[in-house]
Design a protein around this motif. Structure first.
Motif, PDB file in Angstrom:
ATOM      1  N   HIS A 100      -0.534 -62.386  26.214  1.00  0.00           N
ATOM      2  CA  HIS A 100       0.765 -61.691  26.550  1.00  0.00           C
ATOM      3  C   HIS A 100       2.254 -62.550  26.122  1.00  0.00           C
ATOM      4  O   HIS A 100       2.167 -63.793  26.516  1.00  0.00           O
ATOM      5  CB  HIS A 100       0.798 -61.626  27.969  1.00  0.00           C
ATOM      6  CG  HIS A 100      -0.408 -60.431  28.671  1.00  0.00           C
ATOM      7  ND1 HIS A 100      -1.493 -60.652  29.051  1.00  0.00           N
ATOM      8  CD2 HIS A 100      -0.357 -59.179  28.273  1.00  0.00           C
ATOM      9  CE1 HIS A 100      -2.147 -59.601  29.320  1.00  0.00           C
ATOM     10  NE2 HIS A 100      -1.372 -58.560  29.028  1.00  0.00           N
ATOM     11  N   GLN A 114      -4.783 -48.148  22.966  1.00  0.00           N
ATOM     12  CA  GLN A 114      -5.908 -48.748  24.007  1.00  0.00           C
ATOM     13  C   GLN A 114      -6.948 -49.552  23.114  1.00  0.00           C
ATOM     14  O   GLN A 114      -7.368 -48.935  22.090  1.00  0.00           O
ATOM     15  CB  GLN A 114      -6.586 -47.562  24.801  1.00  0.00           C
ATOM     16  CG  GLN A 114      -7.238 -48.409  25.847  1.00  0.00           C
ATOM     17  CD  GLN A 114      -6.435 -49.059  26.913  1.00  0.00           C
ATOM     18  OE1 GLN A 114      -5.474 -49.076  27.031  1.00  0.00           O
ATOM     19  NE2 GLN A 114      -7.242 -50.132  27.317  1.00  0.00           N
ATOM     20  N   PRO A 115      -7.165 -50.943  23.281  1.00  0.00           N
ATOM     21  CA  PRO A 115      -8.573 -51.378  22.552  1.00  0.00           C
ATOM     22  C   PRO A 115      -9.512 -50.866  22.707  1.00  0.00           C
ATOM     23  O   PRO A 115      -9.946 -50.120  23.794  1.00  0.00           O
ATOM     24  CB  PRO A 115      -8.425 -52.927  23.291  1.00  0.00           C
ATOM     25  CG  PRO A 115      -6.966 -52.971  23.872  1.00  0.00           C
ATOM     26  CD  PRO A 115      -6.502 -51.548  24.516  1.00  0.00           C
ATOM     27  N   THR A 169     -10.068 -59.190  24.988  1.00  0.00           N
ATOM     28  CA  THR A 169      -9.042 -58.281  24.922  1.00  0.00           C
ATOM     29  C   THR A 169      -9.259 -56.760  25.665  1.00  0.00           C
ATOM     30  O   THR A 169      -8.177 -56.433  26.044  1.00  0.00           O
ATOM     31  CB  THR A 169      -9.001 -58.136  23.221  1.00  0.00           C
ATOM     32  OG1 THR A 169      -8.591 -59.505  22.606  1.00  0.00           O
ATOM     33  CG2 THR A 169      -8.070 -57.060  22.812  1.00  0.00           C
ATOM     34  N   VAL A 210       2.729 -58.429  23.655  1.00  0.00           N
ATOM     35  CA  VAL A 210       1.625 -59.282  23.194  1.00  0.00           C
ATOM     36  C   VAL A 210       2.064 -60.323  21.904  1.00  0.00           C
ATOM     37  O   VAL A 210       3.040 -59.796  21.058  1.00  0.00           O
ATOM     38  CB  VAL A 210       0.232 -58.815  22.697  1.00  0.00           C
ATOM     39  CG1 VAL A 210      -0.343 -58.102  23.964  1.00  0.00           C
ATOM     40  CG2 VAL A 210       0.260 -57.759  21.728  1.00  0.00           C
ATOM     41  N   LEU A 227      -6.001 -56.253  27.917  1.00  0.00           N
ATOM     42  CA  LEU A 227      -4.804 -55.380  27.292  1.00  0.00           C
ATOM     43  C   LEU A 227      -4.769 -53.759  27.595  1.00  0.00           C
ATOM     44  O   LEU A 227      -5.689 -53.220  27.513  1.00  0.00           O
ATOM     45  CB  LEU A 227      -4.607 -55.636  25.911  1.00  0.00           C
ATOM     46  CG  LEU A 227      -4.601 -57.097  25.302  1.00  0.00           C
ATOM     47  CD1 LEU A 227      -4.435 -57.088  23.603  1.00  0.00           C
ATOM     48  CD2 LEU A 227      -3.463 -57.778  25.971  1.00  0.00           C
ATOM     49  N   VAL A 281      -2.254 -50.275  26.760  1.00  0.00           N
ATOM     50  CA  VAL A 281      -1.048 -49.568  25.860  1.00  0.00           C
ATOM     51  C   VAL A 281       0.309 -50.284  26.759  1.00  0.00           C
ATOM     52  O   VAL A 281       0.656 -50.197  27.766  1.00  0.00           O
ATOM     53  CB  VAL A 281      -0.857 -47.956  25.720  1.00  0.00           C
ATOM     54  CG1 VAL A 281       0.143 -47.514  25.099  1.00  0.00           C
ATOM     55  CG2 VAL A 281      -2.298 -47.949  25.126  1.00  0.00           C
ATOM     56  N   LEU A 335      -1.048 -52.531  16.897  1.00  0.00           N
ATOM     57  CA  LEU A 335       0.143 -53.437  17.365  1.00  0.00           C
ATOM     58  C   LEU A 335       1.361 -52.899  16.802  1.00  0.00           C
ATOM     59  O   LEU A 335       1.577 -52.877  15.619  1.00  0.00           O
ATOM     60  CB  LEU A 335       0.003 -54.931  16.944  1.00  0.00           C
ATOM     61  CG  LEU A 335       1.155 -56.013  17.256  1.00  0.00           C
ATOM     62  CD1 LEU A 335       1.342 -55.968  18.776  1.00  0.00           C
ATOM     63  CD2 LEU A 335       0.881 -57.303  16.533  1.00  0.00           C
ATOM     64  N   ARG A 371       3.950 -54.868  20.751  1.00  0.00           N
ATOM     65  CA  ARG A 371       3.629 -54.159  21.874  1.00  0.00           C
ATOM     66  C   ARG A 371       2.296 -53.374  21.492  1.00  0.00           C
ATOM     67  O   ARG A 371       2.066 -52.935  20.437  1.00  0.00           O
ATOM     68  CB  ARG A 371       4.545 -53.291  22.399  1.00  0.00           C
ATOM     69  CG  ARG A 371       5.737 -53.628  22.723  1.00  0.00           C
ATOM     70  CD  ARG A 371       6.349 -53.136  24.044  1.00  0.00           C
ATOM     71  NE  ARG A 371       7.488 -53.831  24.419  1.00  0.00           N
ATOM     72  CZ  ARG A 371       7.720 -54.199  25.826  1.00  0.00           C
ATOM     73  NH1 ARG A 371       6.617 -53.977  26.825  1.00  0.00           N
ATOM     74  NH2 ARG A 371       8.735 -54.792  26.281  1.00  0.00           N
ATOM     75  N   VAL A 372       1.317 -53.443  22.203  1.00  0.00           N
ATOM     76  CA  VAL A 372      -0.132 -53.024  22.315  1.00  0.00           C
ATOM     77  C   VAL A 372       0.382 -51.408  22.002  1.00  0.00           C
ATOM     78  O   VAL A 372       0.865 -50.513  22.998  1.00  0.00           O
ATOM     79  CB  VAL A 372      -0.797 -52.857  23.396  1.00  0.00           C
ATOM     80  CG1 VAL A 372      -2.287 -52.480  23.111  1.00  0.00           C
ATOM     81  CG2 VAL A 372      -1.025 -54.662  23.567  1.00  0.00           C
ATOM     82  N   PHE A 423      -7.177 -52.749  18.009  1.00  0.00           N
ATOM     83  CA  PHE A 423      -6.212 -52.137  18.613  1.00  0.00           C
ATOM     84  C   PHE A 423      -4.922 -52.177  17.890  1.00  0.00           C
ATOM     85  O   PHE A 423      -4.965 -52.792  16.879  1.00  0.00           O
ATOM     86  CB  PHE A 423      -5.673 -52.675  20.052  1.00  0.00           C
ATOM     87  CG  PHE A 423      -4.939 -53.950  20.058  1.00  0.00           C
ATOM     88  CD1 PHE A 423      -3.681 -53.957  19.930  1.00  0.00           C
ATOM     89  CD2 PHE A 423      -5.745 -54.978  19.948  1.00  0.00           C
ATOM     90  CE1 PHE A 423      -3.079 -55.317  19.978  1.00  0.00           C
ATOM     91  CE2 PHE A 423      -5.398 -56.454  20.107  1.00  0.00           C
ATOM     92  CZ  PHE A 423      -3.954 -56.701  20.180  1.00  0.00           C
TER      93      PHE A 423
END
Length: 158
Positions: free
Chosen positions: A105, A15-16, A65, A75, A69, A71, A31, A11-12, A29
């Motif tokens: 995703h 935040q990118p 990205t 992914v 994407l 939070v 992961l 999961r993210v 970001f």
């Protein structure tokens, strides 16, 4: 060259962050990938250890990205694993980075709608068509010109 390619599912976690740098767009970001296992004694799924990776994306992948994407989203990331060790304030630190080749995703958790992005052109560079890499068997210029034409747009189903 030997590179360690990995595919991480998670999961993210952050935040990118998008940046325009001299070599082109860049995004990163965190992961979070958590192992899960079936606890037979409790008869429930249980979370195991969580691994955190810093995912780096460059060029068009960075732009897409940052635009796609948020939070918490599930992914799948494929890329080159880079493990770094350094000393910060007298303590040894180890971090794992993934130089991403592909990010998407995880459709096991929901649906996603694909939208083709717009390519960013470099300023001042004229658009060039793909060169014809094949030599026609008869060597005629007409055949070469026809082969160099870009394919027509695919039909859109509605």
């Amino acid at each position: 060259m030997n590179e360690t390619m990995v595919c991480a599912v998670g999961r993210v976690a952050t935040q990118p962050v998008y940046r325009e740098v001299a070599s082109g767009p860049s995004a990163r970001f965190r992961l979070a990938a958590t192992a899960r296992y079936w606890d037979r004694e409790k008869n429930v799924w249980t979370d195991g250890h969580t691994n955190f990776f810093t995912v780096w994306a460059n060029r068009q992948l960075a732009t897409n990205t940052a635009a796609s994407l948020t939070v918490g989203e599930p992914v799948i990331v494929q890329g080159r694993l880079k493990v770094r060790s350094d000393v910060r304030e007298g303590q040894n630190w180890t971090s794992a980075d993934i130089d991403a080749v592909a990010i998407g995703h995880d459709l096991a958790w929901g649906t996603s709608a694909f939208r083709r992005g717009t390519k960013t052109e470099t300023a001042g560079a004229p658009a060039q068509s793909e060169p014809n890499w094949e030599t026609p068997p008869d060597g005629s210029a007409e055949t070469a010109a026809a082969a160099a034409q870009p394919p027509s747009e695919p039909a859109v189903l509605t």
